[in-house]
Design a protein around this motif. Sequence first.
Motif, PDB file in Angstrom:
ATOM      1  N   THR A  86      -7.212   6.609   4.870  1.00 33.47           N
ATOM      2  CA  THR A  86      -7.157   7.712   5.207  1.00 33.47           C
ATOM      3  C   THR A  86      -8.138   8.328   6.713  1.00 33.47           C
ATOM      4  OG1 THR A  86      -8.930   8.598   3.814  1.00 33.47           O
ATOM      5  CG2 THR A  86      -6.662   8.676   2.574  1.00 33.47           C
ATOM      6  N   ASP A  87      -7.871   8.988   7.334  1.00 33.12           N
ATOM      7  CA  ASP A  87      -9.161   9.900   8.392  1.00 33.12           C
ATOM      8  C   ASP A  87     -10.348  10.036   7.395  1.00 33.12           C
ATOM      9  OD1 ASP A  87     -10.818  11.397  10.170  1.00 33.12           O
ATOM     10  OD2 ASP A  87      -9.293  12.002  10.811  1.00 33.12           O
ATOM     11  N   LYS A  88     -11.452   9.312   7.981  1.00 29.81           N
ATOM     12  CA  LYS A  88     -12.764   9.794   7.090  1.00 29.81           C
ATOM     13  C   LYS A  88     -13.419  11.287   7.463  1.00 29.81           C
ATOM     14  CE  LYS A  88     -12.508   5.290   5.373  1.00 29.81           C
ATOM     15  NZ  LYS A  88     -10.979   5.489   5.570  1.00 29.81           N
ATOM     16  N   LYS A  89     -12.798  11.810   8.269  1.00 30.09           N
ATOM     17  CA  LYS A  89     -13.379  13.065   8.771  1.00 30.09           C
ATOM     18  C   LYS A  89     -12.777  13.652   7.362  1.00 30.09           C
ATOM     19  CE  LYS A  89     -11.769  12.929  12.451  1.00 30.09           C
ATOM     20  NZ  LYS A  89     -11.685  12.769  14.367  1.00 30.09           N
ATOM     21  N   VAL A  90     -11.967  13.664   7.173  1.00 30.92           N
ATOM     22  CA  VAL A  90     -10.904  14.120   5.698  1.00 30.92           C
ATOM     23  C   VAL A  90     -11.408  13.614   4.539  1.00 30.92           C
ATOM     24  CG1 VAL A  90      -9.346  15.361   5.216  1.00 30.92           C
ATOM     25  CG2 VAL A  90      -9.426  14.992   7.579  1.00 30.92           C
ATOM     26  N   MET A  91     -11.411  12.045   4.447  1.00 31.59           N
ATOM     27  CA  MET A  91     -11.674  12.150   2.962  1.00 31.59           C
ATOM     28  C   MET A  91     -11.687  10.574   3.006  1.00 31.59           C
ATOM     29  SD  MET A  91     -11.092  11.705   0.230  1.00 31.59           S
ATOM     30  CE  MET A  91     -10.493  10.368  -1.911  1.00 31.59           C
ATOM     31  N   PHE A  92     -13.611  10.719   2.876  1.00 34.54           N
ATOM     32  CA  PHE A  92     -14.386   8.983   2.920  1.00 34.54           C
ATOM     33  C   PHE A  92     -14.098   8.829   2.327  1.00 34.54           C
ATOM     34  CE2 PHE A  92     -16.143  11.707  -0.611  1.00 34.54           C
ATOM     35  CZ  PHE A  92     -16.774  11.673  -1.312  1.00 34.54           C
ATOM     36  N   LYS A  93     -13.180   8.705   1.444  1.00 30.82           N
ATOM     37  CA  LYS A  93     -12.980   7.169   0.280  1.00 30.82           C
ATOM     38  C   LYS A  93     -10.757   7.303   0.657  1.00 30.82           C
ATOM     39  CE  LYS A  93     -16.212   6.468  -1.821  1.00 30.82           C
ATOM     40  NZ  LYS A  93     -17.355   4.784  -1.423  1.00 30.82           N
ATOM     41  N   ASP A  94     -10.788   5.703   0.360  1.00 28.69           N
ATOM     42  CA  ASP A  94      -9.378   5.167   0.632  1.00 28.69           C
ATOM     43  C   ASP A  94      -9.152   5.619  -0.833  1.00 28.69           C
ATOM     44  OD1 ASP A  94      -9.510   4.980   3.508  1.00 28.69           O
ATOM     45  OD2 ASP A  94      -9.419   2.437   2.875  1.00 28.69           O
ATOM     46  N   LEU A  95      -7.516   5.706  -0.834  1.00 27.36           N
ATOM     47  CA  LEU A  95      -6.924   5.857  -2.388  1.00 27.36           C
ATOM     48  C   LEU A  95      -6.362   4.954  -3.206  1.00 27.36           C
ATOM     49  CD1 LEU A  95      -6.820   9.198  -1.243  1.00 27.36           C
ATOM     50  CD2 LEU A  95      -5.163   9.523  -2.389  1.00 27.36           C
ATOM     51  N   PHE A  96      -6.643   4.012  -4.386  1.00 29.88           N
ATOM     52  CA  PHE A  96      -5.931   3.140  -4.837  1.00 29.88           C
ATOM     53  C   PHE A  96      -4.510   3.739  -5.117  1.00 29.88           C
ATOM     54  CE2 PHE A  96      -5.458   1.009  -8.110  1.00 29.88           C
ATOM     55  CZ  PHE A  96      -5.368  -0.653  -8.124  1.00 29.88           C
ATOM     56  N   ILE A  97      -3.893   2.620  -4.367  1.00 30.48           N
ATOM     57  CA  ILE A  97      -1.902   3.274  -4.608  1.00 30.48           C
ATOM     58  C   ILE A  97      -1.865   2.131  -6.040  1.00 30.48           C
ATOM     59  CG2 ILE A  97      -0.206   3.688  -4.288  1.00 30.48           C
ATOM     60  CD1 ILE A  97      -1.890   5.529  -3.224  1.00 30.48           C
ATOM     61  N   PRO A  98      -1.535   2.558  -7.128  1.00 30.95           N
ATOM     62  CA  PRO A  98      -0.741   0.569  -8.290  1.00 30.95           C
ATOM     63  C   PRO A  98       0.562   1.038  -7.366  1.00 30.95           C
ATOM     64  CG  PRO A  98      -1.841   3.002  -9.351  1.00 30.95           C
ATOM     65  CD  PRO A  98      -1.981   3.397  -7.742  1.00 30.95           C
ATOM     66  N   MET A  99       1.150  -0.358  -7.553  1.00 31.84           N
ATOM     67  CA  MET A  99       2.294  -0.542  -7.093  1.00 31.84           C
ATOM     68  C   MET A  99       3.113  -0.282  -7.639  1.00 31.84           C
ATOM     69  SD  MET A  99       1.115  -2.859  -5.116  1.00 31.84           S
ATOM     70  CE  MET A  99       2.391  -4.597  -4.534  1.00 31.84           C
ATOM     71  N   ASN A 100       3.398   0.318  -8.386  1.00 32.99           N
ATOM     72  CA  ASN A 100       4.529   1.180  -9.396  1.00 32.99           C
ATOM     73  C   ASN A 100       4.183   2.738  -8.519  1.00 32.99           C
ATOM     74  OD1 ASN A 100       2.175   2.153 -10.841  1.00 32.99           O
ATOM     75  ND2 ASN A 100       3.567   1.929 -12.591  1.00 32.99           N
ATOM     76  N   LYS A 101       3.683   2.385  -8.000  1.00 35.05           N
ATOM     77  CA  LYS A 101       3.679   4.470  -7.175  1.00 35.05           C
ATOM     78  C   LYS A 101       3.209   4.298  -6.017  1.00 35.05           C
ATOM     79  CE  LYS A 101       1.960   6.123 -11.464  1.00 35.05           C
ATOM     80  NZ  LYS A 101       2.797   7.732 -12.643  1.00 35.05           N
ATOM     81  N   LEU A 102       4.223   3.711  -5.323  1.00 32.17           N
ATOM     82  CA  LEU A 102       4.148   3.390  -3.694  1.00 32.17           C
ATOM     83  C   LEU A 102       5.533   4.088  -3.452  1.00 32.17           C
ATOM     84  CD1 LEU A 102       3.347  -0.359  -2.818  1.00 32.17           C
ATOM     85  CD2 LEU A 102       2.743   1.731  -1.919  1.00 32.17           C
ATOM     86  N   ASN A 103       5.660   4.577  -4.524  1.00 33.68           N
ATOM     87  CA  ASN A 103       6.912   5.360  -4.111  1.00 33.68           C
ATOM     88  C   ASN A 103       8.627   4.939  -2.941  1.00 33.68           C
ATOM     89  OD1 ASN A 103       8.895   7.569  -4.454  1.00 33.68           O
ATOM     90  ND2 ASN A 103       7.797   8.805  -3.111  1.00 33.68           N
ATOM     91  N   GLY A 104       8.533   3.363  -2.492  1.00 33.36           N
ATOM     92  CA  GLY A 104       9.337   3.206  -1.488  1.00 33.36           C
ATOM     93  C   GLY A 104       8.366   3.362  -0.444  1.00 33.36           C
ATOM     94  N   ALA A 105       7.309   3.159  -0.044  1.00 32.50           N
ATOM     95  CA  ALA A 105       6.518   2.994   1.425  1.00 32.50           C
ATOM     96  C   ALA A 105       5.760   1.797   1.187  1.00 32.50           C
ATOM     97  CB  ALA A 105       4.769   3.574   0.833  1.00 32.50           C
ATOM     98  N   LYS A 106       6.195   0.748   2.753  1.00 35.49           N
ATOM     99  CA  LYS A 106       5.944   0.099   2.915  1.00 35.49           C
ATOM    100  C   LYS A 106       4.788  -0.220   3.557  1.00 35.49           C
ATOM    101  CE  LYS A 106      11.422  -0.871   3.567  1.00 35.49           C
ATOM    102  NZ  LYS A 106      12.180  -1.000   4.503  1.00 35.49           N
ATOM    103  N   HIS A 107       4.308  -1.684   3.944  1.00 36.98           N
ATOM    104  CA  HIS A 107       2.868  -1.375   4.789  1.00 36.98           C
ATOM    105  C   HIS A 107       2.733  -1.290   6.080  1.00 36.98           C
ATOM    106  CE1 HIS A 107      -1.071  -4.251   5.420  1.00 36.98           C
ATOM    107  NE2 HIS A 107      -0.142  -4.866   7.188  1.00 36.98           N
ATOM    108  N   GLY A 108       1.937  -0.810   6.318  1.00 39.02           N
ATOM    109  CA  GLY A 108       2.131   0.313   7.697  1.00 39.02           C
ATOM    110  C   GLY A 108       2.343   0.863   8.056  1.00 39.02           C
ATOM    111  N   GLN A 109       3.125   1.901   7.297  1.00 37.84           N
ATOM    112  CA  GLN A 109       4.138   3.190   7.346  1.00 37.84           C
ATOM    113  C   GLN A 109       2.694   4.498   7.058  1.00 37.84           C
ATOM    114  OE1 GLN A 109       7.163   3.136   4.518  1.00 37.84           O
ATOM    115  NE2 GLN A 109       8.759   2.712   6.432  1.00 37.84           N
ATOM    116  N   LEU A 110       3.357   5.331   7.542  1.00 35.12           N
ATOM    117  CA  LEU A 110       2.444   6.365   6.774  1.00 35.12           C
ATOM    118  C   LEU A 110       2.745   7.655   6.107  1.00 35.12           C
ATOM    119  CD1 LEU A 110       2.914   8.220  10.990  1.00 35.12           C
ATOM    120  CD2 LEU A 110       0.084   7.795   9.884  1.00 35.12           C
ATOM    121  N   ALA A 111       2.172   7.968   5.037  1.00 39.94           N
ATOM    122  CA  ALA A 111       2.575   8.403   3.836  1.00 39.94           C
ATOM    123  C   ALA A 111       1.555   9.038   3.559  1.00 39.94           C
ATOM    124  CB  ALA A 111       2.818   7.169   2.607  1.00 39.94           C
TER     125      ALA A 111
END
Length: 723
Positions: A171-196
């Motif tokens: 994430t943008d650190k100015k808005v959210m200072f920690k990245d979100l940990f996403i379990p593999m079964n919660k990706l909802n079809g998102a692929k590496h490098g995509q905006l989500a």
Amino acid sequence: MGGKKKAKKPNKRSKGLKKNQIIALTQGVFTNNPKKTYNYKQISEVLGLKKMALKQTVVEVLYELLESGFVTETSKGKFKLLSRGAFMVGTVDATTSGAAYIVPQDGNGDDIFVGQQNLRNALNGDLVKVQVFAKKRRKSLEGEIVEVIERKRETFVGTIEISKSFAFLVTDKKVMFKDLFIPMNKLNGAKHGQLAIGKITDWDDYTKNPFGEIVDVLGDVGENNAEIHAILAEFDLPYDYPANVIEAAEKIDEKIPQEEINNRKDFREITTFTIDPKDAKDFDDALSLQKLPNGNWQVGVHIADVTHYVTPKSVIDNEGYERATSVYLVDRVVPMLPERLSNGICSLRPKEEKLCFSVVFELDDEASLLDTWYGKTVIYSDRRFTYEEAQDIIETGEGDFKEEVLTLDKLAKGLRKQRFANGAISFERVEVKFDIDKKGKPLSVFFKESKDANKLIEEFMLLANKRVAEYIGKKEISKGRGDKAKTFVYRVHDNPDPDKFENFARFVRKFGYEAMPLGEERISSSINRLLGQVEGKKEQNIIETLAIRTMAKASYSTKNAGHYGLAFKHYSHFTSPIRRYPDMIVHRLLQSYLEGGRSANAEKTEEHCKHCSKMEITASEAERASIKFKQVEFMKEHVGTEFTGVISGVTEWGFYVELDENKCEGMVSIRNLDDDFYRFDEDNYCIVGRKFNKKYQLGDPVKVLVAKANLIKKQLDFELISE
């Protein structure tokens, strides 16, 4: 009945009190009066101390009690008992350093400082509970967040990073200072490098990163639609409409019953037209013109009657209120109302009968206002003009409805002259626009100027907004009944801050100009004089930008404070209900009062004003972000190219440069200025070299090379080219 205990006045022996006795007595005063504030004079009076030496001891005692955390200093020299361990509820106002201040929810008391280590996973804007305490190293109150009561937002935009067994939303650190940990079964079809877009699902005190899930996949980085949606998501703005809102809009009948026409003033036979930008689809306003038998002019300002179709508390109304405004991005408009309404039923399209709420003026040839009428109407627009088409008629004297256009132009110029004579300020900044292709790629930059056709529309809209506000605020609606003005929504603009204006005046003197009033001038007149002097000069844009920054921001309020920039004592927003929710509120209030309705609830209306003001700022920030993105995208083709520019902003980490050729803005980092150690001089808008005293100041011309164009960060990096 219980009440505050009053400290007993000491007897004459107080004259010989020792310091430890004064400490104990002073503590007693505060303990017995926990909500009261005292200075040293008041404490001395309570203790019966008259000698200056003893009063000086009281001063020492107060600051020792402050250091120990027994009292807090509410303002310079004033102290109050600090309730150790007390709790307070407030909103997080995060700083760039990672710490935050907690602004009390009830508006009472000072902000509470919270260090980064005591934030307890709270984010900017969250509503939190804070335990208050005092630290010896700070005079202000400090605290520790003990509970996040309500998150301002739970969804965040970022880029997906996937490894073998886990994923993160970066994430943008100015808005959210920690990245979100996403379990593999919660990706909802998102692929590496995509905006989500990710949503926080769990974040306890012992987990470094929040757990989340992907709720929407926006697309690939750099793809226009994905990037624009990411900008909207970054500001927590919607980019599509809920299905139930679209369904409700589809059910609205666009046919106008004869019964409705019979209840309105009929303007269908009077020459009427719209003048709008060439790419506009939501036509809020139309003008009509006819000559009256007495030789005067009747000018009708006809505004789309949105509230006829959108009823209070309906699904469309609720959605419109939440959005509060349309968002105008570089390549699109995200409408406040569904397109069936904004671009169809309500839009005052040519050759169609439309329902309006109108303000109709009687003006003489000199544009003196003689009479005003307010009410519901039905119109028929004879022609849709673009600004360019109307401008061509004004300049050549030829074209459709030339007599009407030229008459309205003449009257508008008369109104404008009156407005500036009354003290209005003339801000006419050049607007930067992009030519973009079908895929959203910026091809070139051009500058949009406000010409006579734009000013024609502006003057009549200003007059309508002013007269509507005066009708309520001046109590015209209540004449003869002794009633006070009814609750209304005003567009208010406060006077310039004296300190900011003094700093601004000091800055422009460096260019040889004077901003302070001369002789009998008002500040508004001195600003207009200055703006006239800098027109066409290389420093024009910088000085205009700074002049605007000295002004207060306009906002909505039920408390009428007037509009300084326009020099109006009463002003509102009535003319754009398709794209602004406050205008819809104004329409409803005005119609209610015309029908003799009671005054609306002031507290509830003020709450609506604050929400609309907040959403207006958010939309404006999103609009600027979209411009910045297109600037970076455009400049990617120019990496390695040299440009001339002007220093447009100075900060502790470097200075911004606005390029002369295309007004794109980038940063020269202070880290890259390796010829000296530079420090930031905030008062003089510059950075200065410590050893050689070399100075880079706001407004200075510079030559730069485009070093980087980072689309993800929406950031241009420049390198300074030494002459």
